[in-house]
Write a protein that holds these residues in place. Structure first.
Motif, PDB file in Angstrom:
ATOM      1  N   VAL A  52       2.981  -3.807   7.546  1.00 24.82           N
ATOM      2  CA  VAL A  52       4.692  -4.181   5.691  1.00 24.82           C
ATOM      3  C   VAL A  52       5.487  -4.097   6.562  1.00 24.82           C
ATOM      4  O   VAL A  52       5.927  -4.732   5.361  1.00 24.82           O
ATOM      5  N   LEU A  53       5.454  -4.405   7.951  1.00 23.43           N
ATOM      6  CA  LEU A  53       6.542  -4.581   8.550  1.00 23.43           C
ATOM      7  C   LEU A  53       7.260  -5.472   8.841  1.00 23.43           C
ATOM      8  O   LEU A  53       8.264  -6.313   8.412  1.00 23.43           O
ATOM      9  N   TYR A  54       5.550  -6.859   8.475  1.00 28.66           N
ATOM     10  CA  TYR A  54       6.635  -8.225   8.643  1.00 28.66           C
ATOM     11  C   TYR A  54       6.842  -8.647   7.177  1.00 28.66           C
ATOM     12  O   TYR A  54       7.959  -9.508   7.025  1.00 28.66           O
ATOM     13  N   ASN A  55       6.899  -8.081   6.444  1.00 28.53           N
ATOM     14  CA  ASN A  55       7.400  -8.233   4.781  1.00 28.53           C
ATOM     15  C   ASN A  55       8.479  -7.712   4.993  1.00 28.53           C
ATOM     16  O   ASN A  55       9.670  -8.795   4.269  1.00 28.53           O
ATOM     17  N   GLN A 162      16.823  -5.676  -4.219  1.00 29.48           N
ATOM     18  CA  GLN A 162      16.380  -6.394  -4.729  1.00 29.48           C
ATOM     19  C   GLN A 162      15.472  -7.344  -4.616  1.00 29.48           C
ATOM     20  O   GLN A 162      14.700  -8.023  -4.857  1.00 29.48           O
ATOM     21  N   LEU A 163      16.496  -8.022  -3.552  1.00 32.53           N
ATOM     22  CA  LEU A 163      15.033  -9.384  -2.338  1.00 32.53           C
ATOM     23  C   LEU A 163      13.985  -8.833  -2.522  1.00 32.53           C
ATOM     24  O   LEU A 163      12.991  -9.589  -2.190  1.00 32.53           O
ATOM     25  N   ALA A 164      14.275  -7.541  -1.899  1.00 36.66           N
ATOM     26  CA  ALA A 164      12.959  -6.961  -0.942  1.00 36.66           C
ATOM     27  C   ALA A 164      12.103  -6.629  -2.141  1.00 36.66           C
ATOM     28  O   ALA A 164      11.175  -7.127  -1.638  1.00 36.66           O
ATOM     29  N   LEU A 165      12.436  -6.386  -2.937  1.00 32.23           N
ATOM     30  CA  LEU A 165      11.342  -5.752  -4.052  1.00 32.23           C
ATOM     31  C   LEU A 165      11.421  -7.376  -4.846  1.00 32.23           C
ATOM     32  O   LEU A 165       9.538  -7.254  -4.696  1.00 32.23           O
ATOM     33  N   TYR A 166      11.538  -8.173  -5.185  1.00 32.35           N
ATOM     34  CA  TYR A 166      10.750  -9.265  -5.574  1.00 32.35           C
ATOM     35  C   TYR A 166       9.679 -10.576  -4.077  1.00 32.35           C
ATOM     36  O   TYR A 166       8.833 -10.640  -5.067  1.00 32.35           O
ATOM     37  N   LEU A 167       9.947 -10.086  -3.124  1.00 31.54           N
ATOM     38  CA  LEU A 167       8.693 -10.665  -2.565  1.00 31.54           C
ATOM     39  C   LEU A 167       7.630  -9.823  -1.602  1.00 31.54           C
ATOM     40  O   LEU A 167       7.027  -9.844  -1.380  1.00 31.54           O
ATOM     41  N   SER A 168       7.761  -8.149  -2.538  1.00 31.31           N
ATOM     42  CA  SER A 168       7.612  -7.101  -2.195  1.00 31.31           C
ATOM     43  C   SER A 168       6.459  -6.580  -3.504  1.00 31.31           C
ATOM     44  O   SER A 168       5.571  -5.277  -3.526  1.00 31.31           O
ATOM     45  N   PHE A 169       6.736  -7.005  -5.384  1.00 38.49           N
ATOM     46  CA  PHE A 169       6.289  -6.427  -6.195  1.00 38.49           C
ATOM     47  C   PHE A 169       4.845  -6.439  -6.641  1.00 38.49           C
ATOM     48  O   PHE A 169       4.343  -7.370  -6.201  1.00 38.49           O
ATOM     49  N   PHE A 170       4.574  -4.962  -6.249  1.00 43.81           N
ATOM     50  CA  PHE A 170       3.024  -5.217  -6.307  1.00 43.81           C
ATOM     51  C   PHE A 170       2.330  -5.314  -7.365  1.00 43.81           C
ATOM     52  O   PHE A 170       0.819  -5.712  -7.259  1.00 43.81           O
ATOM     53  N   PRO A 171       2.743  -5.332  -8.173  1.00 41.32           N
ATOM     54  CA  PRO A 171       1.707  -6.213  -9.576  1.00 41.32           C
ATOM     55  C   PRO A 171       1.554  -8.190  -9.136  1.00 41.32           C
ATOM     56  O   PRO A 171       0.806  -8.381  -9.906  1.00 41.32           O
ATOM     57  N   THR A 172       2.403  -8.894  -8.160  1.00 42.77           N
ATOM     58  CA  THR A 172       2.236 -10.001  -7.743  1.00 42.77           C
ATOM     59  C   THR A 172       2.170 -10.316  -6.471  1.00 42.77           C
ATOM     60  O   THR A 172       1.816 -10.753  -6.563  1.00 42.77           O
ATOM     61  N   ILE A 173       1.703  -9.712  -5.472  1.00 40.72           N
ATOM     62  CA  ILE A 173       1.858  -9.410  -4.319  1.00 40.72           C
ATOM     63  C   ILE A 173       0.458  -9.828  -3.431  1.00 40.72           C
ATOM     64  O   ILE A 173       0.101 -10.186  -2.775  1.00 40.72           O
ATOM     65  N   MET A 174       0.121  -9.231  -3.948  1.00 38.42           N
ATOM     66  CA  MET A 174      -1.911  -9.137  -3.826  1.00 38.42           C
ATOM     67  C   MET A 174      -2.561 -11.186  -4.400  1.00 38.42           C
ATOM     68  O   MET A 174      -3.517 -11.707  -3.342  1.00 38.42           O
TER      69      MET A 174
END
Length: 515
Positions: A52-55, A162-174
């Motif tokens: 997760v540290l990569y993200n 806000q950007l961190a959430l955009y890049l990790s949002f669980f409904p779209t990250i997979m």
């Protein structure tokens, strides 16, 4: 890629998602983003642990470069405007290369190393890298964010989380959809309440996704695996394998996207659609405007347009017009840009020659369509054939199905050689008896095929209604409450009774999560 919180697991939609909803709703509105961010990192951690540290690192770098690019609105006094634009462009290129660097290192370094070694006759020792969840998806979102900031399409966010959430949002990250910051950035941070309407819309979409994934895609998985592994020399079985895999892929991918879109909808967040009845397309190009829509629009906006409008291509277009002809000059730029798009598409799916050939296959088809579509329509008009008539539409549908299943056969084959063997077998060793001999020996009973057929018919019926612009949602909402719940209970019981899980079935990972 599979994990305890995979979208198709009961632990996701019966434990994880309800817990997030409760905590989110209990939290004060201005801090609800924190619940989503922590839930996203927990979801990420369940698959990739410390990766997760990569993200997190990608979020920090993208945020920092975004602030730098956002501050460069105009050239300072005493600085040449062209020099300023070049400086800004170099910073953007550096930022994009850093984001791409991690992706290339983790996913493609062994592929490029083996390819170079085979071309030069040298030796190569592969290094195994652990690849974090969703890196192919959030890397593209990093790039789109930076390009949009640099192009002044959006303002850079001043809130790192806000950007961190955009890049990790669980409904779209997979598995996506691949979202733009201006599409969901504000909603992610707004703290919209979970309303009864959002809850109903979200869980209804989740149920439909589970219906496609668990009943159809997962039930077909053992048969598809067997056919591609052991029957590459039997033409009828190769054709059947291609058809079944195409069906499996569509139901798996679109089903998981439905679950992701539904999950986001619960929190009042509307992410873009990723499918629009792709098998109703009129040609290969139209198919890809309806399939994995957000990937296609990314390549269009950040590869096709920049390449086709770049100075080298413009110079080449002028040279071609002067030395070859104006007609050729109209096509040279789009063709080169299209080649770049399809090479990127193939590589994005993974470090295998199958995928690169898959991309080149669709490049060839879309290039041919550029030259033949208008002449074909003119020919139809000349012979008084209705382009929208049943005959032409049937011809186009059959042609499209053959194009798609051939492409998917190479996409799924264990190697490029195996894919070619399967294609040749269809024309040289085709015997329908092969199907009746082998199918009863595989891991599906007659009842399984019946279940898949009925479920598939239901999905097709919905697709037909959508394509005809029938207001499904409005009609459903206008039905009596008892009727609506009856339909929902039928879907729920179908998933529980006919889903492919339990004894005799291994959990089937989401297919596009590995790309």
């Amino acid at each position: 890629m599979d994990g305890i919180l995979s979208y198709n697991k009961f632990t996701y939609f019966l434990v994880f998602l309800p817990l997030v909803i409760i905590l989110y709703q209990l939290m004060p509105k201005k801090f609800r983003w924190a619940v989503l961010l922590l839930a996203s990192y927990a979801f990420f951690f369940s698959f990739s642990r410390k990766l997760v540290l990569y993200n997190v690192a990608a979020s920090i770098l993208t945020y920092a470069f975004g602030r730098i690019l956002g501050s460069m609105k105009k050239a300072p006094e005493g600085m040449d405007r062209k020099a300023f634009k070049k400086k800004k462009h170099r910073i953007l290129v550096l930022a994009v290369l850093i984001d791409l660097g991690a992706l290339v290192l983790l996913k493609y370094s062994n592929f490029f190393g083996r390819t170079f070694a085979s071309l030069t006759g040298s030796t190569f020792s592969p290094v195994e890298f652990l690849v974090p969840l969703g890196i192919s998806y959030y890397t593209l979102q990093c790039i789109s964010y930076l390009c949009d900031v640099a192009g002044k399409k959006i303002e850079p966010t001043h809130h790192f989380f806000q950007l961190a959430l955009y890049l990790s949002f669980f409904p779209t990250i997979m598995e996506g959809p691949i979202c733009r910051f201006d599409q969901i950035g504000e909603d992610l941070y707004a703290g919209n309440s979970v309303t009864s309407e959002h809850l109903a819309l979200g869980y209804e979409r989740i149920l439909f996704g589970l219906f496609k994934k668990i009943i159809i895609a997962d039930r077909l998985s053992p048969v598809v695996d067997n056919l591609f592994a052991y029957h590459t020399g039997e033409g009828a079985l190769c054709l059947l394998a291609a058809i079944l895999f195409t069906l499996q892929m569509y139901m798996d991918f679109s089903g998981m996207i439905d679950i992701g879109i539904g999950s986001a909808r619960i929190f009042g967040i509307t992410v873009p659609e990723n499918f629009r009845q792709p098998f109703f397309a009129k040609n290969a190009g139209d198919f890809w405007r309806r399939w994995h829509i957000t990937l296609g629009t990314f390549f269009r906006d950040y590869i096709f347009y920049p390449v086709s409008l770049s100075k080298p291509i413009q110079h080449l277009t002028k040279w071609t017009g002067k030395h070859v002809g104006k007609k050729a000059s109209r096509y040279i730029g789009p063709l080169i840009a299209l080649l770049c798009v399809w090479l990127a598409n193939g590589l994005w799916h993974g470090p295998h020659w199958n995928y690169i050939v898959y991309g080149l296959y669709y490049f060839s088809l879309t290039a041919i369509e550029m030259f033949t579509e208008k002449p074909f329509e003119a020919w139809c008009h000349k012979h008084n054939l209705n382009i929208e008539g049943a005959g032409i539409r049937t011809f186009r549908f059959i042609k499209l199905v053959l194009i798609v299943i051939t492409g998917e056969m190479f996409f799924r084959a264990v190697s490029l050689h195996a894919g070619w063997t399967m294609l040749v077998s269809i024309f040289t060793n085709f015997d329908v008896k092969q199907i009746f001999t082998v199918l009863p020996q595989l891991d599906m009973s007659r009842e399984d095929y019946l279940i898949v057929a009925v479920a598939f018919a239901a999905v097709i019926a919905v697709s037909v209604l959508k394509e005809k612009k029938f207001p499904i949602r409005e009609k459903f909402n206008s039905m009596p409450t008892m009727a609506r719940w009856a339909i929902l209970y039928v879907i729920i019981f179908a998933i529980v009774l006919f889903g492919a899980y339990g004894p005799g079935y291994d959990a089937v990972a989401a297919m596009y999560a590995g790309f």
